[in-house]
Design an enzyme around this catalytic site. Sequence first.
Site, PDB file in Angstrom:
ATOM      1  N   ASP A 107      71.152 -56.787  98.564  1.00 26.93           N
ATOM      2  CA  ASP A 107      72.438 -56.817  98.164  1.00 26.93           C
ATOM      3  C   ASP A 107      72.787 -57.908  96.969  1.00 26.93           C
ATOM      4  O   ASP A 107      71.710 -57.999  96.029  1.00 26.93           O
ATOM      5  CB  ASP A 107      73.436 -57.064  99.458  1.00 26.93           C
ATOM      6  CG  ASP A 107      74.915 -56.734  99.003  1.00 26.93           C
ATOM      7  OD1 ASP A 107      75.361 -55.637  99.043  1.00 26.93           O
ATOM      8  OD2 ASP A 107      75.538 -57.716  98.834  1.00 26.93           O
ATOM      9  N   TYR A 216      82.222 -60.697  93.163  1.00 28.56           N
ATOM     10  CA  TYR A 216      82.607 -59.332  92.640  1.00 28.56           C
ATOM     11  C   TYR A 216      83.479 -59.698  91.396  1.00 28.56           C
ATOM     12  O   TYR A 216      83.526 -59.018  90.291  1.00 28.56           O
ATOM     13  CB  TYR A 216      83.531 -58.458  93.625  1.00 28.56           C
ATOM     14  CG  TYR A 216      82.500 -58.094  94.790  1.00 28.56           C
ATOM     15  CD1 TYR A 216      81.840 -56.896  94.930  1.00 28.56           C
ATOM     16  CD2 TYR A 216      82.375 -59.223  95.951  1.00 28.56           C
ATOM     17  CE1 TYR A 216      81.000 -56.631  95.706  1.00 28.56           C
ATOM     18  CE2 TYR A 216      81.655 -58.642  96.872  1.00 28.56           C
ATOM     19  CZ  TYR A 216      80.877 -57.589  96.894  1.00 28.56           C
ATOM     20  OH  TYR A 216      80.105 -57.006  97.994  1.00 28.56           O
ATOM     21  N   HIS A 272      72.233 -49.249 104.167  1.00 26.87           N
ATOM     22  CA  HIS A 272      72.238 -50.502 103.507  1.00 26.87           C
ATOM     23  C   HIS A 272      71.799 -51.622 104.165  1.00 26.87           C
ATOM     24  O   HIS A 272      71.014 -52.644 103.411  1.00 26.87           O
ATOM     25  CB  HIS A 272      73.790 -50.509 102.992  1.00 26.87           C
ATOM     26  CG  HIS A 272      73.952 -51.730 102.072  1.00 26.87           C
ATOM     27  ND1 HIS A 272      73.295 -51.737 100.923  1.00 26.87           N
ATOM     28  CD2 HIS A 272      74.625 -52.994 102.305  1.00 26.87           C
ATOM     29  CE1 HIS A 272      73.479 -53.132 100.277  1.00 26.87           C
ATOM     30  NE2 HIS A 272      74.206 -53.620 101.070  1.00 26.87           N
TER      31      HIS A 272
END
Length: 292
Positions: A107, A216, A272
């Site tokens: 990630d 982000y 994931h």
Amino acid sequence: MTIVDSSTEFPLVEHHTATVGDVRIHFARAGAGEPLVLLHGWPQTWASWRRVIGPLSQKYTVIVPDLRGLGFTSKPDSGYDTNTVAKDVHGLVRSLGFDKIYLAGHDWGAAAAYAYAAQFRDAVHKLSIFEMVLPGFGIMEGAMQPQPGGNFLWHMAFQSVPDIPFALIEGREDIYLRWFFEHFAYDPTAFSEEDIALYVNAMTHVGSLRAGLEYYKSYFLSAEQNQEHAKTPLSIPVSAWGGEACLGGYTKQCLELAATDVRGGIIERCGHWIGEERPEFVADHLLEFFGE
């Protein structure tokens, strides 16, 4: 202070802290041998690798930090672009007396691992990337486009917006994070209530939610940095794996744009969350790939 936990979940792990620049980094360490660094993603901590550390520590000195702003690492106001996060880790590695490492990431930890290898090209033997499509290569950007049923990476755009995500998520971390652990998994039962609580509790540490969202908000800066790195593709061996029920072949496809020697593919029966869903595959692959 060093804490040694010899339980099954956290085998023979020592916990330490080190100050690197503007950040105080918490990290776990186990084993002996050449250094192998594991970088976690959002919304997790070093503990996402806890089922992988044991096998790897039989051959390597395994170093597993909490990234800037997450877990027990301090939470500065800025510095969440992947170049800076990679520099944090590089500073930690050098402070421990190591020059060249084996490196794996998942990630956002995978994005930081790529930035590490791209910035410190003589400091990484081999790089392994799990379940991440790097900002700036067009693949992640395409995956943000709306699709029926919400089957797209909507959170990448949502969490990059200033202020609003924090206002809506704060106090609802359990509801919000549980959705990701269930919907991005091949088998949602891979996560126990204790697993989920571990990460929810970490995200409710003072400053953690704000800091996590900064990754982000820094997406577009990280994308610009990666576009510059990609002008000189990595020449070291790279492995790139996506989960069958999540990114699939996109991880390898993306890394083929960033490096010249890429292997990997799709992890079957995995979404994931590679550390919880397929820890045996991850450990076996890293031992084989790094040990070649």
